[in-house]
Structures are given as C-alpha cells and as structure tokens.
Design a protein around this motif. Structure first.
Motif, PDB file in Angstrom:
ATOM      1  N   GLN A 100       0.829  -1.199   0.000  1.00 42.67           N
ATOM      2  CA  GLN A 100       0.000   0.000   0.000  1.00 42.67           C
ATOM      3  C   GLN A 100       0.870   1.258   0.000  1.00 42.67           C
ATOM      4  OE1 GLN A 100      -3.651  -0.066   0.166  1.00 42.67           O
ATOM      5  NE2 GLN A 100      -3.272   2.026  -0.567  1.00 42.67           N
ATOM      6  N   GLU A 104       0.932   4.160  -2.845  1.00 42.61           N
ATOM      7  CA  GLU A 104       0.616   5.544  -2.493  1.00 42.61           C
ATOM      8  C   GLU A 104       1.761   6.487  -2.818  1.00 42.61           C
ATOM      9  OE1 GLU A 104      -0.448   5.278   1.602  1.00 42.61           O
ATOM     10  OE2 GLU A 104      -2.497   4.541   1.187  1.00 42.61           O
ATOM     11  N   VAL A 131      -3.840  -2.633  -5.819  1.00 38.95           N
ATOM     12  CA  VAL A 131      -2.520  -2.449  -5.199  1.00 38.95           C
ATOM     13  C   VAL A 131      -1.590  -3.590  -5.562  1.00 38.95           C
ATOM     14  CG1 VAL A 131      -1.316  -2.349  -2.974  1.00 38.95           C
ATOM     15  CG2 VAL A 131      -3.432  -1.075  -3.308  1.00 38.95           C
TER      16      VAL A 131
END
Length: 279
Positions: A100, A104, A131
C-alpha cells in the motif's frame, strides 16, 4: 520432519534468475525481523552478486507487528535509490502495508516491481487487486493453474469453504502432505515411525501443482518452481516455470543462478510482456 514447501533452489534461485535477467541486478531488500528473512536475504544477496553489476542498494527490516509508519521511510529510501526490483520477505499484515505504501508513493511495478517468496493470493485479497497488480512471486503453486486436478480440487474447496478463503501455496503444500501421510499410513498399517517412514520416504502423489515426490535423502519434496505475476483480479498469471519439476537442494550445494536440473520455461504471458515492451 518432512518438508512439502519450497527449498531455496525451488523459489529463491529461480526468482533471482528471473528478476536479474529481465529487470536488472540492483536489488533493495525489505523484510520482517526474524530468521526466515535474514536467511532469504543472505541467499538472494549471494545470487544477485553473481550477476554483472549485481548490487544490494538497501536492506531494511521491520518488526513483526509493524505499523504503516514503519514503512514510510523505507519507501522514501527506495524512491531515492531506484533499484531494479525490491525483494520482499515481509510477512503477515505488514505485507499489505508495504504494498500500500509503495502504491501511495506513486511507484510502479512495470519498471520496479516487488518480488516476493511470501506474497500469495491471501495477501493480494487483503491489499486489493489494484494495489497488488503487477507484482511478482516465486512459488510451486498458484491458484489459477489450469491442470484438471487443480480445477477439481478448487471446485471441492469452494463447495466446502465458499469464496472467502483463498487457496494458496501454503494450502496446496498442506493438502498434499496429508494425502502422502494417509497413503503411507494405509500401507504401513501403523503410525509407529519405524514402520511408517519407509513408506513415506520416496513416496509420490499427484498434487494440484504436478506429481510430487518425497526425497528420501533430505526429507524435502520434488516440486515445480514457478514465477507468477498478480493480475487485475488478484490472481497470478504464470510467467515462467519448470516443465518437469526440480529436486530439492535445501543446503544449496549448488549456488549458481540459472543452473537447473529442469530449465526454466517462459510462458506466453512472458512473451506478451516482451512484445508490449514491459520486459
């Protein structure tokens, strides 16, 4: 002890060969702080450093109960050093947090994927396919294998457990070890070790991944090493595999990358990547 999971030559060596060959020899290592990670990273370092230009550009560890904030500085360091691939031996809930944080930060698997021995369908389901997509794992078994036996096993599995539980490499290893034990028990007529073991060692079974065999010399299993990449559904497409399987070498008497008792075979999925310029 009898081992039905992959020995290092049945996952680490193949993963090192594939990643350094098709992405590059500069690796960043990140893992959970325990013995499996240390040994896996040591072996991966040995393999990568045999490649021209092979370099370990970073090595970081997180505690087993890591939180999101533990991964932020690691991802910043990865973005700064720009390795060819990241070797992850993070386990448990930390796996989702690592992937994650990677997503991001705007990092992408097309050029710099996460490559793992421990990320399977279970972790992909937890983090979400968006993801997980594009990242790579080495394992003998992936759920979408198209063998008739695997399809039958999955049908029975889903009928009993539904779709909430994800069959994966650990499930498959446990599944066929129970059958190996049961067959040996029937043949021996006893669970006394002296009577049971001669029927277990050297025994074979048609597992979902292919026909496996317990090596009587080291109690590990002949398996079918594969390289898989997560797709948009959170399932693995096989990029490379061994056609006849590989005998276990748990003590790595042979450290040479790319030397197989059964050569790695690239699949049409890998060929498609080459045509599309992804490799």
């Amino acid at each position: 002890m009898v081992y039905t999971g992959a020995a290092p030559n049945q996952n680490s060596v193949m993963l090192a060969d594939y990643m350094t060959r098709y992405f590059g020899p500069r690796v960043y290592m990140v893992g959970s702080d325990y013995i499996y990670t240390y040994e896996s990273n040591r072996l991966m370092s040995d393999f990568v450093l045999t490649r021209p230009g092979g370099t370990k550009v970073g090595e970081r560890y997180v505690r087993l109960d890591a939180t999101e904030k533990d991964f932020a500085p690691i991802i910043q360091d990865i973005a700064l050093k720009q390795p060819d691939f990241i070797f992850s031996t993070v386990v448990g809930r930390g796996t989702r947090m690592l992937y994650q944080a990677y997503a991001e930060a705007g990092l992408g698997p097309r050029r710099m994927p996460l490559a793992s021995l421990t990320t399977c369908e279970v972790e992909a389901a937890e983090m979400g396919a968006a993801v997980a997509q594009g990242h790579i794992t080495a394992a003998p078994y992936f759920q979408p294998l198209g063998t008739p036996l695997n399809r039958r096993c999955l049908t029975r599995f889903k009928a009993q457990f539904g779709t909430e539980v994800q069959p994966n490499m650990c499930w498959e290893a446990a599944y066929f070890q129970v059958h190996l034990f049961a067959n040996a028990l029937r043949a021996a007529g006893s669970d006394e070790l002296d009577r049971l073991m001669p029927f277990l060692l050297g025994s074979e079974f048609d597992a979902p991944q292919g026909r496996v065999r317990i090596d009587p010399a080291n109690h590990h299993t002949r398996l079918y090493p594969r390289i898989g990449r997560l797709d948009a559904q959170g399932q693995f497409e096989v990029l490379a595999q061994t056609a006849q399987g590989g005998d276990p070498d748990p003590y790595l008497a042979n450290h040479a990358v790319g030397e197989w008792n059964d050569p790695m075979v690239l699949t049409p999925a890998h060929a498609g990547d080459a045509r599309d310029g992804r490799l």
